[in-house]
Design a protein around this motif. Structure first.
Motif, PDB file in Angstrom:
ATOM      1  N   CYS A  14      35.260 -22.793   5.817  1.00  0.00           N
ATOM      2  CA  CYS A  14      35.366 -23.387   4.481  1.00  0.00           C
ATOM      3  C   CYS A  14      34.025 -23.301   3.765  1.00  0.00           C
ATOM      4  O   CYS A  14      33.952 -23.103   2.556  1.00  0.00           O
ATOM      5  CB  CYS A  14      35.787 -24.847   4.579  1.00  0.00           C
ATOM      6  SG  CYS A  14      37.439 -25.059   5.232  1.00  0.00           S
ATOM      7  N   SER A  15      32.962 -23.488   4.517  1.00  0.00           N
ATOM      8  CA  SER A  15      31.597 -23.441   4.008  1.00  0.00           C
ATOM      9  C   SER A  15      30.722 -22.918   5.142  1.00  0.00           C
ATOM     10  O   SER A  15      31.059 -23.086   6.306  1.00  0.00           O
ATOM     11  CB  SER A  15      31.146 -24.847   3.594  1.00  0.00           C
ATOM     12  OG  SER A  15      29.837 -24.835   3.096  1.00  0.00           O
ATOM     13  N   ARG A  33      32.459 -17.450   0.544  1.00  0.00           N
ATOM     14  CA  ARG A  33      32.313 -18.810   1.046  1.00  0.00           C
ATOM     15  C   ARG A  33      31.076 -19.470   0.451  1.00  0.00           C
ATOM     16  O   ARG A  33      30.005 -18.871   0.399  1.00  0.00           O
ATOM     17  CB  ARG A  33      32.203 -18.822   2.571  1.00  0.00           C
ATOM     18  CG  ARG A  33      33.440 -18.294   3.262  1.00  0.00           C
ATOM     19  CD  ARG A  33      34.658 -19.157   2.904  1.00  0.00           C
ATOM     20  NE  ARG A  33      35.877 -18.679   3.498  1.00  0.00           N
ATOM     21  CZ  ARG A  33      36.868 -18.105   2.822  1.00  0.00           C
ATOM     22  NH1 ARG A  33      36.753 -17.915   1.532  1.00  0.00           N
ATOM     23  NH2 ARG A  33      37.949 -17.706   3.427  1.00  0.00           N
ATOM     24  N   PRO A  34      31.206 -20.729   0.041  1.00  0.00           N
ATOM     25  CA  PRO A  34      30.027 -21.467  -0.418  1.00  0.00           C
ATOM     26  C   PRO A  34      29.105 -21.746   0.760  1.00  0.00           C
ATOM     27  O   PRO A  34      29.518 -21.666   1.925  1.00  0.00           O
ATOM     28  CB  PRO A  34      30.606 -22.749  -0.997  1.00  0.00           C
ATOM     29  CG  PRO A  34      31.927 -22.918  -0.317  1.00  0.00           C
ATOM     30  CD  PRO A  34      32.417 -21.533  -0.004  1.00  0.00           C
ATOM     31  N   CYS A  57      25.544 -22.725  -3.618  1.00  0.00           N
ATOM     32  CA  CYS A  57      25.253 -23.806  -2.672  1.00  0.00           C
ATOM     33  C   CYS A  57      24.763 -25.003  -3.485  1.00  0.00           C
ATOM     34  O   CYS A  57      24.440 -24.849  -4.667  1.00  0.00           O
ATOM     35  CB  CYS A  57      24.214 -23.376  -1.637  1.00  0.00           C
ATOM     36  SG  CYS A  57      22.546 -23.157  -2.280  1.00  0.00           S
ATOM     37  N   SER A  81      29.018 -28.597  -1.080  1.00  0.00           N
ATOM     38  CA  SER A  81      29.312 -27.156  -1.119  1.00  0.00           C
ATOM     39  C   SER A  81      30.801 -26.890  -1.294  1.00  0.00           C
ATOM     40  O   SER A  81      31.182 -25.807  -1.747  1.00  0.00           O
ATOM     41  CB  SER A  81      28.804 -26.463   0.148  1.00  0.00           C
ATOM     42  OG  SER A  81      29.660 -26.689   1.241  1.00  0.00           O
ATOM     43  N   LEU A  82      31.637 -27.864  -0.946  1.00  0.00           N
ATOM     44  CA  LEU A  82      33.083 -27.688  -1.045  1.00  0.00           C
ATOM     45  C   LEU A  82      33.645 -28.094  -2.404  1.00  0.00           C
ATOM     46  O   LEU A  82      34.855 -27.984  -2.629  1.00  0.00           O
ATOM     47  CB  LEU A  82      33.779 -28.476   0.073  1.00  0.00           C
ATOM     48  CG  LEU A  82      33.459 -27.983   1.487  1.00  0.00           C
ATOM     49  CD1 LEU A  82      34.051 -28.910   2.528  1.00  0.00           C
ATOM     50  CD2 LEU A  82      33.937 -26.551   1.680  1.00  0.00           C
ATOM     51  N   ALA A  87      32.582 -23.518  -4.871  1.00  0.00           N
ATOM     52  CA  ALA A  87      33.478 -22.560  -4.226  1.00  0.00           C
ATOM     53  C   ALA A  87      33.881 -21.449  -5.201  1.00  0.00           C
ATOM     54  O   ALA A  87      33.940 -20.272  -4.823  1.00  0.00           O
ATOM     55  CB  ALA A  87      34.710 -23.278  -3.688  1.00  0.00           C
ATOM     56  N   ALA A  90      31.004 -19.015  -5.581  1.00  0.00           N
ATOM     57  CA  ALA A  90      30.905 -18.142  -4.409  1.00  0.00           C
ATOM     58  C   ALA A  90      31.976 -17.055  -4.460  1.00  0.00           C
ATOM     59  O   ALA A  90      31.700 -15.885  -4.136  1.00  0.00           O
ATOM     60  CB  ALA A  90      31.032 -18.966  -3.128  1.00  0.00           C
ATOM     61  N   ALA A  91      33.190 -17.408  -4.882  1.00  0.00           N
ATOM     62  CA  ALA A  91      34.258 -16.412  -5.009  1.00  0.00           C
ATOM     63  C   ALA A  91      33.911 -15.380  -6.078  1.00  0.00           C
ATOM     64  O   ALA A  91      34.149 -14.176  -5.895  1.00  0.00           O
ATOM     65  CB  ALA A  91      35.581 -17.093  -5.336  1.00  0.00           C
TER      66      ALA A  91
END
Length: 129
Positions: A14-15, A33-34, A57, A81-82, A87, A90-91
């Motif tokens: 997930c991270s 991923r973050p 992050c 980070s979630l 997220a 990051a994507a």
């Protein structure tokens, strides 16, 4: 665990908690991923700062030595980070990296193109693929 195949492991996370080395940062971003970056030494802090500037992050990072001393700070950074915005960033970074392609292939193609353009590799010697 002495080694792990990051290309297989990171997409399942997930991270990603990274010491800030370029290899793990790149792998996490390729996997969309973050991150939580906990610099260990050398240039890791500069990579942590750059990752935070990119938004992949949390803006805050902790040195690895502080994380290893215990406490809830790491858990809090993982939670941050979630967050959807981290997220999503990051994507977006992963999509941009995918569009850009493989750096080694791009460099080889650019070099070959320059050599052909300069006549070092004559056109009649080109191999059709």
């Amino acid at each position: 665990l002495s080694a792990a195949p990051l290309r297989q492991l990171l997409p399942r996370c997930c991270s990603v908690v990274s010491p800030g080395d370029p290899y793990s940062l790149h792998g996490a971003l390729r996997a969309a991923r973050p991150l939580v970056v906990c610099p260990a030494f050398g240039d890791h802090a500069s990579w942590a700062t750059r990752a935070a500037q990119l938004g992949v992050c949390p803006a805050e990072w902790l040195p690895l030595s502080e994380v290893l001393s215990g406490g809830d700070a790491l858990r809090e950074l993982i939670d941050q980070s979630l967050l959807p915005n981290v997220a999503a960033t990051a994507a977006a970074a992963a999509a941009a990296m995918e569009e850009e392609g493989d750096a080694a292939t791009n460099a080889a193609d650019a070099l070959e193109g320059a050599l052909r353009a300069s006549g070092v590799i004559p056109l009649q010697e080109q191999i059709k693929v």
